[in-house]
Scaffold this motif. Structure first.
Motif, PDB file in Angstrom:
ATOM      1  N   VAL A   1      -5.047   6.027  -0.818  1.00 20.95           N
ATOM      2  CA  VAL A   1      -5.766   5.243   0.177  1.00 20.95           C
ATOM      3  C   VAL A   1      -7.200   5.725   0.347  1.00 20.95           C
ATOM      4  CG1 VAL A   1      -5.156   6.637   2.216  1.00 20.95           C
ATOM      5  CG2 VAL A   1      -5.469   4.147   2.443  1.00 20.95           C
TER       6      VAL A   1
ATOM      7  N   PHE B   1      -2.674   2.316  -5.425  1.00 18.33           N
ATOM      8  CA  PHE B   1      -1.357   2.471  -4.821  1.00 18.33           C
ATOM      9  C   PHE B   1      -0.269   2.399  -5.892  1.00 18.33           C
ATOM     10  CE2 PHE B   1      -4.064   0.670  -1.460  1.00 18.33           C
ATOM     11  CZ  PHE B   1      -3.970   1.725  -0.553  1.00 18.33           C
TER      12      PHE B   1
ATOM     13  N   MET C   1       0.845  -1.198   0.000  1.00 16.84           N
ATOM     14  CA  MET C   1       0.000   0.000   0.000  1.00 16.84           C
ATOM     15  C   MET C   1       0.883   1.253   0.000  1.00 16.84           C
ATOM     16  SD  MET C   1      -2.872  -1.354   2.723  1.00 16.84           S
ATOM     17  CE  MET C   1      -3.994   0.044   2.485  1.00 16.84           C
TER      18      MET C   1
END
Length: 282
Positions: A249, A256, A122
């Motif tokens: 996010v 990402f 992420m």
């Protein structure tokens, strides 16, 4: 005046930029005796030293830039600081800044590669205005704080969201090795207005974030004053002022960074970071 830290055959050197980096004839003038901008700012006469420099000249197109302040004693970051973004998320404007820290080892150059860590898929972007401290500041009033600012720069607060969200504390998602680009230059306050500059992130040429620094809830001067009530800010310290909406996010679906992506962060009047995301070495 604009300052930078250049990589040289002998290590690094502080330099003054004469002309804009994207114009013919622009050159970096090495400042003798100063290994980087951090070292330069430690001298109270840094403005005069930089202005008087007449050393080796490096064409801007041939210069290899290192991270702007390689050895800050402190890197202090503000979160949740763009009013429009806060309101669009349904929150009231905060009374006090949300703060966290980074470290010198987290910083990297304005054009360096960033490793996509195997431990956290992420990997996210955060365009930010950076404030570089120019003189020791302790318990300064907001109206006096501008005098303690050496200048402004561009930062991408690259964040590992998986690690960041493991607990209520953000630090572990923010301090990864060589993952926070800073640069390309420091622009002194007479050469940049922090209250009205467009800040943008693009990924592979697509705009992901765009805002105006005039939307900051806590201005650079207010942040300097607030932080200086707690601790002495030293010359060369770096303060990050927060990011606007548009981070990966918060998107639906979430997006990402991956190896092969190119992320660029630009602030009008300060320049642009360009960083390629690369896979970790086997």
């Amino acid at each position: 005046m604009r300052l930078a830290t250049l990589r040289t055959a002998d290590g690094t050197a502080a330099a003054r930029l004469d002309g804009a980096p994207d114009t013919p004839g622009a050159t970096y003038v090495l400042i003798e005796g100063c290994a980087d901008v951090s070292e330069l700012l430690a001298d109270p006469e840094w403005r005069d030293i930089a202005a008087a420099a007449d050393g080796v000249r490096v064409p801007a197109g041939e210069a290899e830039l290192a991270t702007l302040v390689p050895a800050p004693g402190k890197v202090i970051c503000a979160g949740l600081n763009y009013a429009t973004h806060i309101r669009e998320m349904g929150h009231d404007l905060p009374e006090h800044p949300t703060l966290f820290a980074k470290y010198a080892d987290s910083l990297t150059g304005p054009y360096d590669d960033i490793v996509a860590p195997a431990e956290d898929p992420m990997l996210d972007w955060e365009c930010e205005l950076g404030v570089v401290i120019g003189a020791d500041a302790y318990k300064v009033a907001e109206e006096d704080a501008a005098a303690y600012i050496a200048g402004y720069t561009v930062v991408d607060d690259v964040s590992m969201r998986g690690y960041q969200r493991r607990t209520g504390q953000w630090l572990q998602g923010k301090i990864w090795q060589s993952a926070t680009p800073v640069g390309p230059v420091l622009a002194t306050p007479d050469d940049f207005d922090p209250t009205d500059a467009v800040i943008t992130t693009t990924v592979n040429g697509e705009v992901r974030q765009q805002a105006n620094t005039g939307d900051l809830v806590f201005t650079p001067a207010r942040l300097v004053a607030y932080l200086s009530t707690m601790i002495t800010l030293r010359a060369g310290d770096l303060v990050l002022t927060g990011t606007p909406g548009g981070v990966g996010v918060a998107r639906d679906p979430q997006v990402f960074l991956r190896a092969g992506d190119v992320v660029e962060v630009a602030i009008t009047g300060l320049g642009r970071l360009t960083n390629h995301i690369v896979a970790p070495q086997a």
